[in-house]
Design a protein around this motif. Structure first.
Motif, PDB file in Angstrom:
ATOM      1  N   GLU A   2      -2.079  56.300  70.250  1.00  0.00           N
ATOM      2  CA  GLU A   2      -0.648  56.383  70.573  1.00  0.00           C
ATOM      3  C   GLU A   2      -0.447  56.775  72.036  1.00  0.00           C
ATOM      4  O   GLU A   2       0.444  56.253  72.712  1.00  0.00           O
ATOM      5  CB  GLU A   2       0.053  57.385  69.645  1.00  0.00           C
ATOM      6  CG  GLU A   2       0.385  56.852  68.266  1.00  0.00           C
ATOM      7  CD  GLU A   2       1.486  55.793  68.297  1.00  0.00           C
ATOM      8  OE1 GLU A   2       2.421  55.921  69.107  1.00  0.00           O
ATOM      9  OE2 GLU A   2       1.395  54.833  67.512  1.00  0.00           O
ATOM     10  N   CYS A   3      -1.259  57.684  72.533  1.00  0.00           N
ATOM     11  CA  CYS A   3      -1.170  58.083  73.955  1.00  0.00           C
ATOM     12  C   CYS A   3      -1.514  56.913  74.857  1.00  0.00           C
ATOM     13  O   CYS A   3      -0.871  56.721  75.907  1.00  0.00           O
ATOM     14  CB  CYS A   3      -2.114  59.257  74.225  1.00  0.00           C
ATOM     15  SG  CYS A   3      -1.548  60.833  73.572  1.00  0.00           S
ATOM     16  N   TRP A   4      -2.519  56.141  74.468  1.00  0.00           N
ATOM     17  CA  TRP A   4      -2.886  54.948  75.239  1.00  0.00           C
ATOM     18  C   TRP A   4      -1.709  53.973  75.287  1.00  0.00           C
ATOM     19  O   TRP A   4      -1.374  53.436  76.351  1.00  0.00           O
ATOM     20  CB  TRP A   4      -4.106  54.290  74.611  1.00  0.00           C
ATOM     21  CG  TRP A   4      -4.429  52.936  75.153  1.00  0.00           C
ATOM     22  CD1 TRP A   4      -5.106  52.646  76.295  1.00  0.00           C
ATOM     23  CD2 TRP A   4      -4.071  51.671  74.564  1.00  0.00           C
ATOM     24  NE1 TRP A   4      -5.195  51.282  76.468  1.00  0.00           N
ATOM     25  CE2 TRP A   4      -4.577  50.664  75.418  1.00  0.00           C
ATOM     26  CE3 TRP A   4      -3.391  51.299  73.409  1.00  0.00           C
ATOM     27  CZ2 TRP A   4      -4.395  49.297  75.138  1.00  0.00           C
ATOM     28  CZ3 TRP A   4      -3.219  49.959  73.126  1.00  0.00           C
ATOM     29  CH2 TRP A   4      -3.719  48.970  73.991  1.00  0.00           C
ATOM     30  N   LEU A   5      -1.072  53.749  74.132  1.00  0.00           N
ATOM     31  CA  LEU A   5       0.080  52.849  74.087  1.00  0.00           C
ATOM     32  C   LEU A   5       1.214  53.375  74.962  1.00  0.00           C
ATOM     33  O   LEU A   5       1.793  52.629  75.763  1.00  0.00           O
ATOM     34  CB  LEU A   5       0.546  52.686  72.641  1.00  0.00           C
ATOM     35  CG  LEU A   5       1.831  51.880  72.410  1.00  0.00           C
ATOM     36  CD1 LEU A   5       1.687  50.457  72.937  1.00  0.00           C
ATOM     37  CD2 LEU A   5       2.196  51.870  70.922  1.00  0.00           C
ATOM     38  N   ASP A   6       1.532  54.649  74.830  1.00  0.00           N
ATOM     39  CA  ASP A   6       2.628  55.237  75.609  1.00  0.00           C
ATOM     40  C   ASP A   6       2.361  55.172  77.109  1.00  0.00           C
ATOM     41  O   ASP A   6       3.282  54.985  77.915  1.00  0.00           O
ATOM     42  CB  ASP A   6       2.854  56.697  75.200  1.00  0.00           C
ATOM     43  CG  ASP A   6       3.439  56.833  73.802  1.00  0.00           C
ATOM     44  OD1 ASP A   6       4.003  55.834  73.293  1.00  0.00           O
ATOM     45  OD2 ASP A   6       3.326  57.925  73.214  1.00  0.00           O
ATOM     46  N   ALA A   7       1.094  55.294  77.495  1.00  0.00           N
ATOM     47  CA  ALA A   7       0.745  55.281  78.913  1.00  0.00           C
ATOM     48  C   ALA A   7       0.965  53.916  79.548  1.00  0.00           C
ATOM     49  O   ALA A   7       1.190  53.813  80.767  1.00  0.00           O
ATOM     50  CB  ALA A   7      -0.710  55.713  79.096  1.00  0.00           C
ATOM     51  N   HIS A   8       0.903  52.860  78.750  1.00  0.00           N
ATOM     52  CA  HIS A   8       1.004  51.501  79.288  1.00  0.00           C
ATOM     53  C   HIS A   8       2.289  50.783  78.891  1.00  0.00           C
ATOM     54  O   HIS A   8       2.578  49.709  79.430  1.00  0.00           O
ATOM     55  CB  HIS A   8      -0.198  50.671  78.808  1.00  0.00           C
ATOM     56  CG  HIS A   8      -1.516  51.155  79.327  1.00  0.00           C
ATOM     57  ND1 HIS A   8      -1.930  50.906  80.612  1.00  0.00           N
ATOM     58  CD2 HIS A   8      -2.492  51.886  78.738  1.00  0.00           C
ATOM     59  CE1 HIS A   8      -3.119  51.452  80.796  1.00  0.00           C
ATOM     60  NE2 HIS A   8      -3.484  52.055  79.683  1.00  0.00           N
ATOM     61  N   ARG A   9       3.056  51.375  78.002  1.00  0.00           N
ATOM     62  CA  ARG A   9       4.226  50.672  77.471  1.00  0.00           C
ATOM     63  C   ARG A   9       5.352  50.597  78.503  1.00  0.00           C
ATOM     64  O   ARG A   9       5.599  51.541  79.255  1.00  0.00           O
ATOM     65  CB  ARG A   9       4.733  51.376  76.216  1.00  0.00           C
ATOM     66  CG  ARG A   9       5.895  50.653  75.558  1.00  0.00           C
ATOM     67  CD  ARG A   9       6.330  51.334  74.280  1.00  0.00           C
ATOM     68  NE  ARG A   9       7.487  50.661  73.711  1.00  0.00           N
ATOM     69  CZ  ARG A   9       8.130  51.061  72.623  1.00  0.00           C
ATOM     70  NH1 ARG A   9       7.719  52.162  71.982  1.00  0.00           N
ATOM     71  NH2 ARG A   9       9.183  50.397  72.183  1.00  0.00           N
ATOM     72  N   THR A  10       6.011  49.446  78.544  1.00  0.00           N
ATOM     73  CA  THR A  10       7.214  49.282  79.353  1.00  0.00           C
ATOM     74  C   THR A  10       8.307  48.649  78.505  1.00  0.00           C
ATOM     75  O   THR A  10       8.020  47.888  77.578  1.00  0.00           O
ATOM     76  CB  THR A  10       6.955  48.409  80.599  1.00  0.00           C
ATOM     77  OG1 THR A  10       8.149  48.373  81.400  1.00  0.00           O
ATOM     78  CG2 THR A  10       6.574  46.986  80.217  1.00  0.00           C
ATOM     79  N   THR A  11       9.541  48.991  78.813  1.00  0.00           N
ATOM     80  CA  THR A  11      10.692  48.331  78.190  1.00  0.00           C
ATOM     81  C   THR A  11      11.417  47.446  79.201  1.00  0.00           C
ATOM     82  O   THR A  11      12.441  46.851  78.884  1.00  0.00           O
ATOM     83  CB  THR A  11      11.680  49.366  77.619  1.00  0.00           C
ATOM     84  OG1 THR A  11      12.102  50.240  78.683  1.00  0.00           O
ATOM     85  CG2 THR A  11      11.018  50.203  76.515  1.00  0.00           C
ATOM     86  N   ASP A  12      10.869  47.358  80.394  1.00  0.00           N
ATOM     87  CA  ASP A  12      11.470  46.597  81.490  1.00  0.00           C
ATOM     88  C   ASP A  12      10.772  45.246  81.620  1.00  0.00           C
ATOM     89  O   ASP A  12       9.635  45.178  82.103  1.00  0.00           O
ATOM     90  CB  ASP A  12      11.355  47.400  82.783  1.00  0.00           C
ATOM     91  CG  ASP A  12      11.964  46.689  83.980  1.00  0.00           C
ATOM     92  OD1 ASP A  12      12.610  45.636  83.791  1.00  0.00           O
ATOM     93  OD2 ASP A  12      11.783  47.188  85.108  1.00  0.00           O
ATOM     94  N   VAL A  13      11.440  44.185  81.218  1.00  0.00           N
ATOM     95  CA  VAL A  13      10.804  42.860  81.295  1.00  0.00           C
ATOM     96  C   VAL A  13      10.528  42.465  82.739  1.00  0.00           C
ATOM     97  O   VAL A  13       9.581  41.712  83.008  1.00  0.00           O
ATOM     98  CB  VAL A  13      11.663  41.778  80.588  1.00  0.00           C
ATOM     99  CG1 VAL A  13      11.772  42.070  79.100  1.00  0.00           C
ATOM    100  CG2 VAL A  13      13.031  41.650  81.221  1.00  0.00           C
ATOM    101  N   ASN A  14      11.317  42.950  83.672  1.00  0.00           N
ATOM    102  CA  ASN A  14      11.093  42.613  85.079  1.00  0.00           C
ATOM    103  C   ASN A  14       9.766  43.166  85.590  1.00  0.00           C
ATOM    104  O   ASN A  14       9.131  42.573  86.472  1.00  0.00           O
ATOM    105  CB  ASN A  14      12.240  43.138  85.949  1.00  0.00           C
ATOM    106  CG  ASN A  14      13.547  42.452  85.639  1.00  0.00           C
ATOM    107  OD1 ASN A  14      13.597  41.237  85.474  1.00  0.00           O
ATOM    108  ND2 ASN A  14      14.623  43.230  85.538  1.00  0.00           N
ATOM    109  N   ALA A  15       9.346  44.286  85.025  1.00  0.00           N
ATOM    110  CA  ALA A  15       8.077  44.887  85.449  1.00  0.00           C
ATOM    111  C   ALA A  15       6.900  43.973  85.146  1.00  0.00           C
ATOM    112  O   ALA A  15       5.875  44.013  85.837  1.00  0.00           O
ATOM    113  CB  ALA A  15       7.884  46.233  84.766  1.00  0.00           C
TER     114      ALA A  15
END
Length: 220
Positions: free
Chosen positions: A154-167
């Motif tokens: 879960e920490c790995w996912l949170d570290a890489h997750r984005t909600t910004d499609v522009n990113a």
């Protein structure tokens, strides 16, 4: 054979699978993902020998033909055959390394997976290197958990997750985007079983794919 697509700032998006057979549970969520993220093209990568799953019932050329039939009139999709020409297991990381060399280091590249694959990603060959080569775009799957197995994952996912499609277009790799795609309860396993039981599948996959399955006598 590669489709030869080169990015000019757009995301080079890939969607791999056994496609035994390809069906609306593959096509419709991925089309919705393209709309959500702004993908111009999605390259389908049929697997040859999937290392984490039972071996396909249809042979490589039959599965390739079904993918071609399913996408022949849709400009969103192209097909890359390279994994079908391998005699070794289809490890995603090997394909991503090869494609990254072809696309160059600056091209935004994304690999599309389902929620089921995200939950088991830590069993993939060299899974921790995947984000060194691409982003991960995750389509929801009906009936699957929305949390990973351990706090570390879960920490790995949170570290890489984005909600910004522009990113996703602003850097070449390293991000995970959880898409809001439709949850369709369609599986290739169910389609094969329905064919075995001589049940109708017309609403589960494109008509020309269904006709090809019948012509080839598949899944009986």
């Amino acid at each position: 054979m590669s489709d030869g697509f080169k990015s000019n700032g757009a995301i080079y998006a890939l969607f791999g699978g056994t496609f035994d057979p390809i069906h609306y549970g593959h096509l419709l969520p991925v089309a919705a993902l393209a709309e959500e993220v702004g993908l111009q093209r999605i390259t389908l990568l049929p697997n040859h020998v999937p290392p984490h799953r039972p071996q396909p019932e249809a042979n490589a050329q039959q599965r390739l033909r079904m993918v071609e039939l399913a996408t022949e009139n849709d400009p969103l999709f192209s097909v890359d055959e390279r994994e079908l020409h391998r005699t070794t297991p289809s490890y995603t990381i090997d394909t991503l390394e090869e494609l990254r060399r072809e696309q160059g280091s600056d091209t935004p590249m994304a690999f599309i997976i389902g929620q089921d694959s995200l939950l088991t990603l830590h069993y993939w060959h060299r899974w921790q290197s995947l984000l060194d080569y691409c982003h991960l775009l995750v389509c929801g799957r009906s009936g699957y958990a929305d949390r990973l197995d351990t706090p570390e994952l879960e920490c790995w996912l949170d570290a890489h997750r984005t909600t910004d499609v522009n990113a996703l277009e602003q850097q070449p790799n390293g991000l995970i985007y959880l898409a809001h795609t439709p949850l369709l309860d369609i599986s290739a396993t169910d389609i094969r079983q329905r064919h075995h039981n001589q049940m109708n599948c017309d609403d589960l996959l494109p008509k020309n794919v269904q006709q090809y399955i019948q012509q080839q006598g598949l899944y009986r």
